[in-house]
Scaffold this motif. Structure first.
Motif, PDB file in Angstrom:
ATOM      1  N   LYS A  71      94.905 -38.774   1.031  1.00 61.51           N
ATOM      2  CA  LYS A  71      93.855 -38.162   0.201  1.00 61.51           C
ATOM      3  C   LYS A  71      93.835 -36.640   0.357  1.00 61.51           C
ATOM      4  CE  LYS A  71      90.383 -39.992   3.340  1.00 61.51           C
ATOM      5  NZ  LYS A  71      91.307 -40.923   3.923  1.00 61.51           N
ATOM      6  N   SER A  72      94.049 -36.156   1.578  1.00 61.55           N
ATOM      7  CA  SER A  72      94.087 -34.700   1.781  1.00 61.55           C
ATOM      8  C   SER A  72      95.283 -34.078   1.079  1.00 61.55           C
ATOM      9  CB  SER A  72      94.135 -34.372   3.272  1.00 61.55           C
ATOM     10  OG  SER A  72      92.942 -34.736   3.901  1.00 61.55           O
ATOM     11  N   LEU A  73      96.431 -34.735   1.184  1.00 58.22           N
ATOM     12  CA  LEU A  73      97.633 -34.224   0.508  1.00 58.22           C
ATOM     13  C   LEU A  73      97.433 -34.230  -1.007  1.00 58.22           C
ATOM     14  CD1 LEU A  73     100.325 -36.048   2.675  1.00 58.22           C
ATOM     15  CD2 LEU A  73      99.604 -33.640   2.827  1.00 58.22           C
ATOM     16  N   ASN A  74      96.823 -35.304  -1.518  1.00 55.99           N
ATOM     17  CA  ASN A  74      96.557 -35.363  -2.965  1.00 55.99           C
ATOM     18  C   ASN A  74      95.622 -34.245  -3.394  1.00 55.99           C
ATOM     19  OD1 ASN A  74      98.099 -37.686  -3.050  1.00 55.99           O
ATOM     20  ND2 ASN A  74      96.345 -39.071  -3.216  1.00 55.99           N
ATOM     21  N   LEU A  75      94.544 -34.028  -2.633  1.00 60.55           N
ATOM     22  CA  LEU A  75      93.560 -33.009  -3.007  1.00 60.55           C
ATOM     23  C   LEU A  75      94.125 -31.601  -2.927  1.00 60.55           C
ATOM     24  CD1 LEU A  75      90.426 -34.596  -1.357  1.00 60.55           C
ATOM     25  CD2 LEU A  75      90.849 -34.322  -3.815  1.00 60.55           C
ATOM     26  N   ALA A  76      95.128 -31.384  -2.066  1.00 60.66           N
ATOM     27  CA  ALA A  76      95.772 -30.065  -1.994  1.00 60.66           C
ATOM     28  C   ALA A  76      96.478 -29.737  -3.299  1.00 60.66           C
ATOM     29  CB  ALA A  76      96.756 -30.022  -0.826  1.00 60.66           C
ATOM     30  N   GLY A  77      96.988 -30.770  -3.988  1.00 56.64           N
ATOM     31  CA  GLY A  77      97.682 -30.551  -5.253  1.00 56.64           C
ATOM     32  C   GLY A  77      96.802 -30.699  -6.472  1.00 56.64           C
ATOM     33  N   ASN A  78      95.748 -31.506  -6.373  1.00 55.56           N
ATOM     34  CA  ASN A  78      94.839 -31.750  -7.491  1.00 55.56           C
ATOM     35  C   ASN A  78      93.462 -32.033  -6.885  1.00 55.56           C
ATOM     36  OD1 ASN A  78      93.280 -32.750  -9.583  1.00 55.56           O
ATOM     37  ND2 ASN A  78      94.873 -34.094 -10.389  1.00 55.56           N
ATOM     38  N   PRO A  79      92.541 -31.068  -6.950  1.00 58.17           N
ATOM     39  CA  PRO A  79      91.251 -31.232  -6.277  1.00 58.17           C
ATOM     40  C   PRO A  79      90.255 -32.140  -7.005  1.00 58.17           C
ATOM     41  CG  PRO A  79      91.322 -29.120  -7.381  1.00 58.17           C
ATOM     42  CD  PRO A  79      92.698 -29.739  -7.535  1.00 58.17           C
ATOM     43  N   SER A  80      90.658 -32.739  -8.118  1.00 62.10           N
ATOM     44  CA  SER A  80      89.764 -33.661  -8.816  1.00 62.10           C
ATOM     45  C   SER A  80      89.562 -34.914  -7.983  1.00 62.10           C
ATOM     46  CB  SER A  80      90.351 -34.052 -10.182  1.00 62.10           C
ATOM     47  OG  SER A  80      90.465 -32.915 -11.001  1.00 62.10           O
ATOM     48  N   VAL A  81      88.310 -35.366  -7.903  1.00 64.57           N
ATOM     49  CA  VAL A  81      87.979 -36.488  -7.036  1.00 64.57           C
ATOM     50  C   VAL A  81      86.857 -37.315  -7.640  1.00 64.57           C
ATOM     51  CG1 VAL A  81      86.314 -35.183  -5.643  1.00 64.57           C
ATOM     52  CG2 VAL A  81      87.515 -37.081  -4.621  1.00 64.57           C
ATOM     53  N   LEU A  82      86.878 -38.609  -7.341  1.00 66.61           N
ATOM     54  CA  LEU A  82      85.772 -39.520  -7.637  1.00 66.61           C
ATOM     55  C   LEU A  82      85.232 -40.019  -6.315  1.00 66.61           C
ATOM     56  CD1 LEU A  82      87.079 -41.975 -10.400  1.00 66.61           C
ATOM     57  CD2 LEU A  82      85.309 -40.249 -10.649  1.00 66.61           C
ATOM     58  N   LEU A  83      83.920 -40.005  -6.166  1.00 61.42           N
ATOM     59  CA  LEU A  83      83.264 -40.599  -5.016  1.00 61.42           C
ATOM     60  C   LEU A  83      82.421 -41.752  -5.535  1.00 61.42           C
ATOM     61  CD1 LEU A  83      82.082 -37.375  -3.174  1.00 61.42           C
ATOM     62  CD2 LEU A  83      84.062 -38.788  -2.648  1.00 61.42           C
ATOM     63  N   THR A  84      82.558 -42.922  -4.924  1.00 60.14           N
ATOM     64  CA  THR A  84      81.840 -44.115  -5.372  1.00 60.14           C
ATOM     65  C   THR A  84      81.048 -44.697  -4.219  1.00 60.14           C
ATOM     66  OG1 THR A  84      83.621 -44.600  -6.931  1.00 60.14           O
ATOM     67  CG2 THR A  84      82.101 -46.390  -6.431  1.00 60.14           C
ATOM     68  N   ALA A  85      79.779 -45.004  -4.494  1.00 67.11           N
ATOM     69  CA  ALA A  85      78.921 -45.714  -3.545  1.00 67.11           C
ATOM     70  C   ALA A  85      78.536 -47.033  -4.199  1.00 67.11           C
ATOM     71  CB  ALA A  85      77.688 -44.895  -3.199  1.00 67.11           C
ATOM     72  N   PRO A  86      79.231 -48.126  -3.851  1.00 68.03           N
ATOM     73  CA  PRO A  86      78.900 -49.421  -4.446  1.00 68.03           C
ATOM     74  C   PRO A  86      77.501 -49.865  -4.034  1.00 68.03           C
ATOM     75  CG  PRO A  86      81.051 -49.483  -3.360  1.00 68.03           C
ATOM     76  CD  PRO A  86      80.375 -48.209  -2.952  1.00 68.03           C
ATOM     77  N   GLY A  87      76.787 -50.459  -4.981  1.00 72.57           N
ATOM     78  CA  GLY A  87      75.414 -50.878  -4.714  1.00 72.57           C
ATOM     79  C   GLY A  87      75.253 -52.344  -4.432  1.00 72.57           C
ATOM     80  N   GLY A  88      76.275 -53.123  -4.733  1.00 73.16           N
ATOM     81  CA  GLY A  88      76.169 -54.561  -4.514  1.00 73.16           C
ATOM     82  C   GLY A  88      75.420 -55.251  -5.641  1.00 73.16           C
ATOM     83  N   PRO A  89      75.346 -56.572  -5.596  1.00 72.61           N
ATOM     84  CA  PRO A  89      74.674 -57.339  -6.652  1.00 72.61           C
ATOM     85  C   PRO A  89      73.224 -56.914  -6.819  1.00 72.61           C
ATOM     86  CG  PRO A  89      75.902 -58.793  -5.181  1.00 72.61           C
ATOM     87  CD  PRO A  89      75.906 -57.424  -4.559  1.00 72.61           C
ATOM     88  N   GLY A  90      72.837 -56.657  -8.054  1.00 76.07           N
ATOM     89  CA  GLY A  90      71.469 -56.264  -8.357  1.00 76.07           C
ATOM     90  C   GLY A  90      71.101 -54.875  -7.899  1.00 76.07           C
TER      91      GLY A  90
END
Length: 169
Positions: A71-90
């Motif tokens: 992930k660090s190597l990827n971000l060095a070349g392309n700083p675009s990122v998605l952060l996801t916090a799953p909430g679970g059912p309901g």
């Protein structure tokens, strides 16, 4: 955390009785999440996803990664990122798009380290030196992500999809 400039409910994916979820609820979901999923883009365009421990501090999202991890190597070349916090059912699944930047300011990193402990527990206590987090023998780069756009997927009753836009996005 910074307030979005626009909050809207997408009627295509929402029940008629659904209402937009306030950004404050999304921030609370991010704060309570045991882990976030970080999605980055490899140099060949393929996605990469990894769980991380994150924190909300000073209006932005924070996470860390070893300097030589994918992930660090990827971000060095392309700083675009998605952060996801799953909430679970309901619950409320929160997805935030942004741009990651490395932060090395040690007084600020000490504050972020305290925010990580507050969000999780003492087992995630980092020391700070050389502009990095240290945890035992591990050394980590710290990333700041300012939200550009976010999505809230309410999976309960009523289901709905909220979009939050920040800044000039």
């Amino acid at each position: 955390m910074d307030t979005p400039v626009q909050t809207s409910l997408d009627p295509r994916y929402s029940a008629a009785e659904a209402a937009p979820v306030p950004w404050a609820d999304a921030v609370e979901r991010l704060r309570r999440a045991e882990r976030w999923l970080v999605t980055t883009v490899r140099p060949d365009g393929r996605p990469h996803q990894s769980p991380v421990v994150g924190a909300v501090h000073a209006g932005v999202l924070w996470f860390c990664s070893g300097a030589h991890e994918r992930k660090s190597l990827n971000l060095a070349g392309n700083p675009s990122v998605l952060l996801t916090a799953p909430g679970g059912p309901g619950g409320l699944d929160v997805v935030v798009e942004g741009t990651a930047e490395v932060v090395e300011d040690e007084p600020l990193l000490r504050e972020v380290a305290e925010a990580v402990v507050a969000a999780h527990d003492e087992s995630w206590r980092f020391s700070v030196s050389g502009g990095r987090f240290h945890h035992g023998p591990a050394v980590a780069v710290v990333f700041r992500v300012r939200p550009v756009v976010g999505f809230g997927f309410a999976t309960g009753n009523p289901p709905g999809q909220t979009r939050w836009r920040f800044g000039a996005s």
